[in-house]
Design a protein around this motif. Structure first.
Motif, PDB file in Angstrom:
ATOM      1  N   LEU A 201       0.903  -1.418   0.818  1.00 30.03           N
ATOM      2  CA  LEU A 201       0.023  -0.253   0.197  1.00 30.03           C
ATOM      3  C   LEU A 201       0.525   1.218  -0.060  1.00 30.03           C
ATOM      4  CD1 LEU A 201      -3.032   0.891  -0.136  1.00 30.03           C
ATOM      5  CD2 LEU A 201      -2.787   1.031   2.463  1.00 30.03           C
ATOM      6  N   THR A 202       1.787   1.478   0.464  1.00 35.23           N
ATOM      7  CA  THR A 202       2.768   2.688   0.921  1.00 35.23           C
ATOM      8  C   THR A 202       3.686   2.614  -0.406  1.00 35.23           C
ATOM      9  OG1 THR A 202       4.380   1.210   2.289  1.00 35.23           O
ATOM     10  CG2 THR A 202       2.837   2.105   3.219  1.00 35.23           C
ATOM     11  N   LYS A 203       4.059   1.615  -1.573  1.00 30.89           N
ATOM     12  CA  LYS A 203       4.206   1.763  -2.506  1.00 30.89           C
ATOM     13  C   LYS A 203       3.056   2.154  -3.564  1.00 30.89           C
ATOM     14  CE  LYS A 203       7.170  -0.697  -6.025  1.00 30.89           C
ATOM     15  NZ  LYS A 203       8.025  -2.240  -5.843  1.00 30.89           N
ATOM     16  N   LYS A 204       2.480   2.443  -3.530  1.00 32.82           N
ATOM     17  CA  LYS A 204       1.222   2.704  -4.805  1.00 32.82           C
ATOM     18  C   LYS A 204       0.777   4.225  -3.689  1.00 32.82           C
ATOM     19  CE  LYS A 204      -2.617   0.717  -6.855  1.00 32.82           C
ATOM     20  NZ  LYS A 204      -3.804   0.031  -6.871  1.00 32.82           N
ATOM     21  N   PHE A 205       1.008   3.787  -2.971  1.00 28.47           N
ATOM     22  CA  PHE A 205       0.892   5.573  -2.111  1.00 28.47           C
ATOM     23  C   PHE A 205       1.727   6.746  -2.337  1.00 28.47           C
ATOM     24  CE2 PHE A 205       1.366   8.887   0.646  1.00 28.47           C
ATOM     25  CZ  PHE A 205       0.221   9.544   1.069  1.00 28.47           C
ATOM     26  N   ILE A 206       3.075   6.114  -2.406  1.00 26.10           N
ATOM     27  CA  ILE A 206       4.652   6.741  -2.673  1.00 26.10           C
ATOM     28  C   ILE A 206       4.195   7.278  -4.560  1.00 26.10           C
ATOM     29  CG2 ILE A 206       6.499   7.065  -3.101  1.00 26.10           C
ATOM     30  CD1 ILE A 206       6.693   5.598  -0.517  1.00 26.10           C
ATOM     31  N   THR A 207       4.506   5.907  -5.317  1.00 25.88           N
ATOM     32  CA  THR A 207       4.280   5.934  -6.850  1.00 25.88           C
ATOM     33  C   THR A 207       3.054   7.047  -7.067  1.00 25.88           C
ATOM     34  OG1 THR A 207       4.758   3.932  -6.699  1.00 25.88           O
ATOM     35  CG2 THR A 207       3.858   5.252  -8.720  1.00 25.88           C
ATOM     36  N   THR A 208       2.223   7.334  -6.191  1.00 24.54           N
ATOM     37  CA  THR A 208       0.378   7.956  -6.632  1.00 24.54           C
ATOM     38  C   THR A 208       0.924   9.085  -6.166  1.00 24.54           C
ATOM     39  OG1 THR A 208      -0.492   6.335  -6.454  1.00 24.54           O
ATOM     40  CG2 THR A 208      -2.100   8.467  -6.430  1.00 24.54           C
ATOM     41  N   MET A 209       1.818   9.482  -5.088  1.00 22.11           N
ATOM     42  CA  MET A 209       2.336  10.787  -5.196  1.00 22.11           C
ATOM     43  C   MET A 209       2.942  11.866  -5.963  1.00 22.11           C
ATOM     44  SD  MET A 209       0.086  11.887  -2.917  1.00 22.11           S
ATOM     45  CE  MET A 209       0.900  13.517  -1.786  1.00 22.11           C
ATOM     46  N   ILE A 210       3.924  10.732  -5.842  1.00 22.82           N
ATOM     47  CA  ILE A 210       5.058  11.690  -7.194  1.00 22.82           C
ATOM     48  C   ILE A 210       4.760  12.064  -8.360  1.00 22.82           C
ATOM     49  CG2 ILE A 210       7.048  10.797  -8.294  1.00 22.82           C
ATOM     50  CD1 ILE A 210       7.835   9.069  -6.240  1.00 22.82           C
ATOM     51  N   LEU A 211       3.681  11.142  -8.987  1.00 24.08           N
ATOM     52  CA  LEU A 211       2.725  11.673 -10.262  1.00 24.08           C
ATOM     53  C   LEU A 211       2.138  12.948 -10.062  1.00 24.08           C
ATOM     54  CD1 LEU A 211       1.837  10.936 -13.115  1.00 24.08           C
ATOM     55  CD2 LEU A 211      -0.036   9.248 -12.381  1.00 24.08           C
ATOM     56  N   PHE A 212       1.330  12.732  -9.077  1.00 21.35           N
ATOM     57  CA  PHE A 212       0.307  14.223  -7.971  1.00 21.35           C
ATOM     58  C   PHE A 212       1.387  15.657  -8.634  1.00 21.35           C
ATOM     59  CE2 PHE A 212      -1.433  16.326  -5.484  1.00 21.35           C
ATOM     60  CZ  PHE A 212      -2.790  17.113  -5.925  1.00 21.35           C
ATOM     61  N   VAL A 213       2.894  15.189  -7.738  1.00 22.60           N
ATOM     62  CA  VAL A 213       3.627  15.941  -7.916  1.00 22.60           C
ATOM     63  C   VAL A 213       4.291  16.495  -8.990  1.00 22.60           C
ATOM     64  CG1 VAL A 213       5.362  16.937  -6.746  1.00 22.60           C
ATOM     65  CG2 VAL A 213       3.888  16.184  -5.202  1.00 22.60           C
ATOM     66  N   ALA A 214       4.463  15.747 -10.010  1.00 22.52           N
ATOM     67  CA  ALA A 214       4.749  15.970 -11.296  1.00 22.52           C
ATOM     68  C   ALA A 214       3.867  16.405 -12.238  1.00 22.52           C
ATOM     69  CB  ALA A 214       5.986  14.373 -11.974  1.00 22.52           C
ATOM     70  N   LEU A 215       2.661  16.624 -12.377  1.00 24.56           N
ATOM     71  CA  LEU A 215       1.552  17.078 -12.753  1.00 24.56           C
ATOM     72  C   LEU A 215       1.511  18.239 -12.208  1.00 24.56           C
ATOM     73  CD1 LEU A 215      -1.028  14.271 -12.816  1.00 24.56           C
ATOM     74  CD2 LEU A 215       0.663  14.903 -14.466  1.00 24.56           C
ATOM     75  N   ILE A 216       1.270  18.753 -10.926  1.00 24.88           N
ATOM     76  CA  ILE A 216       1.278  19.881 -10.157  1.00 24.88           C
ATOM     77  C   ILE A 216       2.510  20.738 -11.320  1.00 24.88           C
ATOM     78  CG2 ILE A 216       1.084  21.642  -8.823  1.00 24.88           C
ATOM     79  CD1 ILE A 216      -0.236  19.651  -7.147  1.00 24.88           C
ATOM     80  N   VAL A 217       3.559  19.985 -10.625  1.00 29.61           N
ATOM     81  CA  VAL A 217       4.973  21.303 -11.384  1.00 29.61           C
ATOM     82  C   VAL A 217       4.839  21.410 -12.881  1.00 29.61           C
ATOM     83  CG1 VAL A 217       7.024  21.054 -11.990  1.00 29.61           C
ATOM     84  CG2 VAL A 217       5.923  20.237  -9.338  1.00 29.61           C
ATOM     85  N   THR A 218       4.302  20.167 -13.377  1.00 27.79           N
ATOM     86  CA  THR A 218       4.506  21.015 -14.970  1.00 27.79           C
ATOM     87  C   THR A 218       3.167  21.566 -15.564  1.00 27.79           C
ATOM     88  OG1 THR A 218       3.152  18.616 -15.509  1.00 27.79           O
ATOM     89  CG2 THR A 218       5.551  18.744 -15.750  1.00 27.79           C
ATOM     90  N   GLY A 219       1.874  21.510 -14.724  1.00 27.86           N
ATOM     91  CA  GLY A 219       0.909  22.216 -15.008  1.00 27.86           C
ATOM     92  C   GLY A 219       0.993  23.560 -14.912  1.00 27.86           C
TER      93      GLY A 219
END
Length: 64
Positions: free
Chosen positions: A2-20
Protein backbone atom coordinates in the motif's frame (compact mmCIF):
# COMPACT_ATOMS: atom_id res chain seq x y z
CA UNK A 1 2.42 -2.77 -0.94
CA UNK A 2 0.00 0.00 0.00
CA UNK A 3 2.79 2.45 0.80
CA UNK A 4 4.58 1.76 -2.47
CA UNK A 5 1.39 2.50 -4.41
CA UNK A 6 0.77 5.61 -2.30
CA UNK A 7 4.30 6.94 -2.88
CA UNK A 8 4.02 6.33 -6.62
CA UNK A 9 0.69 8.13 -6.72
CA UNK A 10 2.07 11.10 -4.77
CA UNK A 11 5.10 11.41 -7.07
CA UNK A 12 2.83 11.40 -10.11
CA UNK A 13 0.56 14.00 -8.48
CA UNK A 14 3.46 16.33 -7.68
CA UNK A 15 4.86 15.95 -11.21
CA UNK A 16 1.51 16.90 -12.72
CA UNK A 17 1.21 19.96 -10.50
CA UNK A 18 4.73 21.15 -11.36
CA UNK A 19 4.29 20.78 -15.12
CA UNK A 20 0.83 22.32 -15.05
CA UNK A 21 1.88 25.37 -13.06
CA UNK A 22 4.87 26.08 -15.30
CA UNK A 23 2.82 26.01 -18.50
CA UNK A 24 0.12 28.23 -16.98
CA UNK A 25 2.56 30.87 -15.82
CA UNK A 26 4.14 31.18 -19.25
CA UNK A 27 0.81 31.85 -20.94
CA UNK A 28 -0.08 35.02 -19.05
CA UNK A 29 -0.07 38.21 -21.15
CA UNK A 30 2.56 39.91 -18.99
CA UNK A 31 4.91 36.95 -19.29
CA UNK A 32 4.57 36.79 -23.08
CA UNK A 33 5.09 40.53 -23.42
CA UNK A 34 8.09 40.40 -21.10
CA UNK A 35 9.77 37.59 -23.03
CA UNK A 36 9.37 39.33 -26.38
CA UNK A 37 10.35 42.75 -24.99
CA UNK A 38 13.45 41.26 -23.32
CA UNK A 39 14.48 39.57 -26.55
CA UNK A 40 14.07 42.83 -28.50
CA UNK A 41 15.90 44.78 -25.78
CA UNK A 42 18.95 42.55 -26.14
CA UNK A 43 18.96 42.31 -29.93
CA UNK A 44 18.28 45.97 -30.64
CA UNK A 45 20.21 47.54 -27.70
CA UNK A 46 17.16 49.61 -26.70
CA UNK A 47 17.10 52.25 -24.00
CA UNK A 48 14.95 51.82 -20.88
CA UNK A 49 12.40 54.27 -22.28
CA UNK A 50 12.15 52.33 -25.54
CA UNK A 51 11.84 49.07 -23.61
CA UNK A 52 8.97 50.36 -21.49
CA UNK A 53 7.11 51.60 -24.58
CA UNK A 54 7.58 48.29 -26.38
CA UNK A 55 6.52 46.33 -23.30
CA UNK A 56 3.38 48.46 -22.88
CA UNK A 57 2.50 47.99 -26.53
CA UNK A 58 3.06 44.23 -26.38
CA UNK A 59 1.10 43.93 -23.15
CA UNK A 60 -1.87 45.63 -24.80
CA UNK A 61 -1.54 43.31 -27.80
CA UNK A 62 -1.39 40.12 -25.73
CA UNK A 63 -4.18 41.26 -23.38
CA UNK A 64 -6.66 41.70 -26.25
Amino acid sequence: MLTKKFITTMILFVALIVTGSNSFAQNLPGDKAGRVADMLYKKLNMTEDQYSKVYSSLLGYYTD
